[in-house]
Design a protein around this motif. Structure first.
Motif, short mmCIF file in Angstrom:
data_model
loop_
_atom_site.label_atom_id
_atom_site.label_comp_id
_atom_site.label_asym_id
_atom_site.label_seq_id
_atom_site.Cartn_x
_atom_site.Cartn_y
_atom_site.Cartn_z
N GLY A 69 0.57 -1.28 -0.19
CA GLY A 69 -0.13 -0.12 -0.10
C GLY A 69 0.66 1.49 -0.05
O GLY A 69 2.08 1.45 0.49
N ASN A 70 -0.22 2.37 -0.83
CA ASN A 70 0.77 3.84 -0.42
C ASN A 70 1.18 4.24 1.30
O ASN A 70 0.69 4.00 2.15
CB ASN A 70 -0.09 4.38 -0.75
N ILE A 119 3.33 -8.24 2.86
CA ILE A 119 2.64 -7.55 3.04
C ILE A 119 2.42 -6.01 3.82
O ILE A 119 3.47 -6.91 5.32
CB ILE A 119 1.18 -7.97 3.62
N ARG A 120 2.63 -4.75 3.40
CA ARG A 120 2.92 -4.04 4.08
C ARG A 120 2.02 -2.60 3.37
O ARG A 120 1.77 -2.24 2.34
CB ARG A 120 4.05 -3.42 4.56
N SER A 146 7.35 -11.48 4.55
CA SER A 146 7.23 -10.34 5.88
C SER A 146 5.62 -9.56 5.77
O SER A 146 5.29 -9.55 5.03
CB SER A 146 8.04 -9.61 5.50
N LEU A 147 5.46 -9.67 7.11
CA LEU A 147 4.24 -8.33 7.36
C LEU A 147 4.71 -7.05 7.95
O LEU A 147 5.67 -7.44 9.32
CB LEU A 147 3.13 -9.34 8.17
N GLU A 148 4.31 -5.70 7.40
CA GLU A 148 5.12 -5.00 8.36
C GLU A 148 4.27 -3.39 7.94
O GLU A 148 3.48 -3.56 7.02
CB GLU A 148 6.21 -4.26 7.32
N ASN A 149 4.01 -2.89 9.08
CA ASN A 149 3.07 -1.45 8.64
C ASN A 149 1.49 -1.53 8.23
O ASN A 149 1.62 -1.43 7.42
CB ASN A 149 3.70 -0.77 7.86
N ILE A 150 1.18 -2.18 9.42
CA ILE A 150 -0.65 -3.05 9.14
C ILE A 150 -1.36 -2.62 10.45
O ILE A 150 -0.50 -3.05 11.42
CB ILE A 150 -0.52 -4.61 8.97
#
Length: 708
Positions: A69-70, A119-120, A146-150
């Motif tokens: 995402g942005n 996914i971030r 990885s998952l980040e900034n959610i």
């Protein structure tokens, strides 16, 4: 490779149902979906501009996908009241027409091999859903994910069944910078091993429910409100949670911080190992409680420096004692600087405030990335001219190099869907003359280097290749590092090391399948920050429909001689012949959840074969001279998962070290003797090892002259 969901019809207006458009953006182009176990090609980066994307069904994140995402204005994925699905986003859907013999579900992908996911930068909101047990994310993954900034938003109704993440299986993995708001569970599930950093839970009934694991490292948790912070109780009363290492974390206004099963004295009883390391409790009456409501550790308002429930060993207690007990916490100032005065950490750079003019597309200066053209000269010229200036962007592709790529101080590199730098040719071919493919700094250099979303690999017979030599000393903590970047030899299209090239049990070691000297070398003057890094010698062919196994031979995994400070979060090293990790005369090293596997073909041939002639090329090479020469049924001449030799101030916060086979036979698992020793320690000064999990090894740790 790059897809903007709005180019496929998604509106992002919060009113139009965007489910079909988003799934079309992800799946178009014969990608790896159902009936496709894996792929090293067919990658896609799916971009979501700012907006609110209404969905009524699951968004299926296919294999080898990055959903981004942005970062400056994160998009919201909003589940409609009519939503039906296991997760708003799912990385591993279940077939609707298949089941296991015992009635269990069958996934699209093999969960332990569900690699290459990212996914971030999202907000996922399921508050309006009306189905039971919805999840913002169904997340069943393995390495290089990885998952980040959610942010995850769930209902504040105390009777809700909503949950942020449902993760029932896998072999991960890394996640960081997540926030969970309300709901029945923030995160619910289990995994073989995982590294988690900087997760915040606000008013979840139960912030974290672990239904099973072997080893899970939780760093920089911030849990406030709700009823239970972390529940370690398995489903239906099963005692299947192996261990948790909780460090640099905080619990605020939580009635029970950690809920666990009752302790049963003795081994093999299903007790859960709990280690608390620099954990702050504020207005939290009970720190650890069992399911019989017995308080094991009182809470209140206090800081627990270091405490364990489980077996612990030290120089004063060499035979071990079962806790609970307070244990010593190391004081290594150079490794600190993180939350709660804990270990340093740094999130991946996203360069969200850098204009387009601040990037150089490597293809605009002559590099092709087509898997055929020699891009060595073009890449080196760009790196030399742009150090300290523009960020070097590598579009998705395979960039062939036939000589060393030299990355000077001041360089920033970012890839797309793990852009590949691929070594090829005669300079890398001689195992008796190792040759570096990517050199980060010269020895003695100090400065900054950032590398993210890249893959370092090779093609053909490259028996002498060192994929990366890391020489640079960071000018400040974390200024020289790797994020979401990986090392791979074999098992992929274009590698020349697939099932047709390197079949297993062929009766001989094929010289064309002797493919590397080392994956990564940190030299003595260097320092590194690494987060989500996987060093893999392929055990199977990613592009074969059956994921058929392969025999590929690489001598060494990761050699760390760094004097530090260096930090490694969520790293893994698998299937090298001599060792997966070796720390030799290293200092000031912090490692949070390392994971290894021993080569499946060993002891046929026995280590150090086929690299006996190369022993002594690098510090700490182990010669296996004391192992029997011949039928090694005891598993002596097999790769070490970890060697720690002559080191000072080393902290390992969790490790899962596994040995599954003897020459592709798994009978040894029943007796846990696939190999004799898996961790070797020799004359170290200041070595702390928390939450060690081993499978298939007779000895968990083999210190000089004794074993544990």
């Amino acid at each position: 490779v790059f897809r903007n969901v709005k180019d496929f019809g998604a509106k992002g207006d919060g009113k139009t149902d965007d489910t079909a458009a988003i799934n079309r953006a992800i799946s178009e182009g014969n990608r790896c979906a159902e009936n496709c176990n894996s792929t090293s090609v067919k990658a896609a980066l799916i971009y979501f501009p700012a907006g609110t994307y209404l969905v009524s069904g699951t968004i299926v994140a296919l294999y080898n996908s990055q959903l981004i995402g942005n970062p400056n204005n994160r998009p919201t994925i909003l589940a409609a009241p009519s939503f039906v699905g296991l997760g708003v986003i799912s990385t591993d859907p279940y077939y609707t027409d298949r089941s296991t013999p015992d009635g269990g579900g069958v996934n699209w992908y093999i969960n332990q091999s569900n690699f290459l996911r990212q996914i971030r930068n999202f907000i996922i909101d399921i508050r309006a859903t009306t189905v039971q047990y919805p999840a913002g994310l169904h997340y069943q993954v393995a390495q290089a994910t990885s998952l980040e900034n959610i942010d995850f938003y769930q209902s504040t109704d105390p009777k809700t069944t909503q949950q942020g993440i449902f993760s029932e299986n896998g072999s991960g993995g890394f996640m960081s910078d997540l926030v969970f708001h309300a709901g029945n569970f923030g995160l619910y599930g289990g995994n073989q091993q995982f590294t988690v950093r900087n997760l915040k839970f606000i008013d979840c009934n139960t912030a974290i429910q672990i239904i099973w694991d072997w080893a899970w490292t939780w760093k920089s948790l911030d849990i406030s409100g709700g009823k239970v912070g972390i529940s370690l109780l398995g489903e239906n009363g099963k005692r299947e949670t192996g261990s948790v290492f909780i460090t640099d974390s905080r619990f605020t206004n939580v009635p029970v911080a950690i809920l666990t099963s009752t302790v049963i004295e003795g081994t093999g009883k299903g007790n859960t190992l709990i280690t608390l390391d620099n954990v702050v409790f504020s207005s939290t009456p009970i720190a650890v409680q069992d399911n019989a409501q017995k308080t094991i550790l009182a809470g209140g308002t206090q800081t627990i420096s270091s405490w364990t429930l489980g077996n612990y060993y030290n120089s004063a207690n060499p035979n071990g004692t079962f806790g609970p007990a307070s244990i010593g916490r190391p004081t290594i100032p150079s490794l600190l600087g993180g939350p709660n005065g804990g270990y340093f950490e740094k999130s991946r750079p996203q360069y969200e405030n850098i204009p387009v003019s601040g990037f150089l597309n490597i293809k605009t200066v002559g590099a092709q990335g087509d898997g055929a053209t020699d891009d060595t000269v073009a890449i080196n010229a760009a790196l030399a001219s742009e150090a300290g200036k523009r960020i070097i962007y590598f579009p998705a592709g395979s960039y062939i190099v036939t000589d060393t790529i030299k990355i000077p101080p001041g360089t920033k590199i970012v890839g797309e869907c793990w852009s590949q730098i691929m070594g090829k040719g005669k300079l890398f071919a001689n195992m008796n003359a190792p040759y570096v493919m990517v050199q980060v700094g010269n020895r003695g250099d100090t400065g900054d280097v950032e590398i993210s979303d890249m893959l370092f690999t090779a093609t053909g017979a490259t028996a002498g290749i060192i994929l990366m030599e890391w020489n640079i000393l960071a000018s400040s903590p974390g200024s020289a590092g790797l994020w979401d970047s990986h090392f791979r030899i074999g098992g992929a299209a274009g590698s020349g090391l697939q099932v047709k090239d390197c079949p297993i049990r062929s009766g001989l070691v094929k010289s064309s399948c002797i493919a590397g000297s080392m994956l990564l070398h940190l030299t003595s003057q260097s320092s590194m920050y690494a987060e989500n890094m996987w060093a893999w010698v392929a055990d199977h062919d990613l592009d074969d429909p059956a994921n058929t196994q392969v025999d590929i031979y690489v001598a060494r995994g990761i050699l760390i001689e760094s004097q530090g400070p260096s930090w490694f979060y969520g790293t893994a090293s698998e299937h090298s012949v001599l060792y997966q990790y070796e720390l030799y005369a290293a200092q000031n090293i912090y490692m949070a959840m390392i994971q290894t596997e021993t080569p499946y073909f060993q002891p046929s041939p026995q280590a150090p074969a086929p690299f006996a002639s190369t022993l002594g090329q690098f510090s700490g090479d182990f010669d296996f001279r004391d192992c029997p020469n011949g039928n090694d049924t005891a598993g002596c001449a097999t790769s070490w998962g970890l060697r720690v030799v002559s080191c000072t101030n080393v902290v390992i916060g969790g490790a899962g070290l596994y040995s599954w086979f003897q020459n592709y036979n798994q009978n040894c698992l029943a007796t846990q003797n696939c190999q004799n020793g898996i961790v070797s320690t020799v004359i170290n000064n200041g070595f702390w090892f928390y939450n060690l999990i081993t499978i298939g090894a007779v000895q968990m740790i083999s210190p000089t002259g004794s074993s544990i």
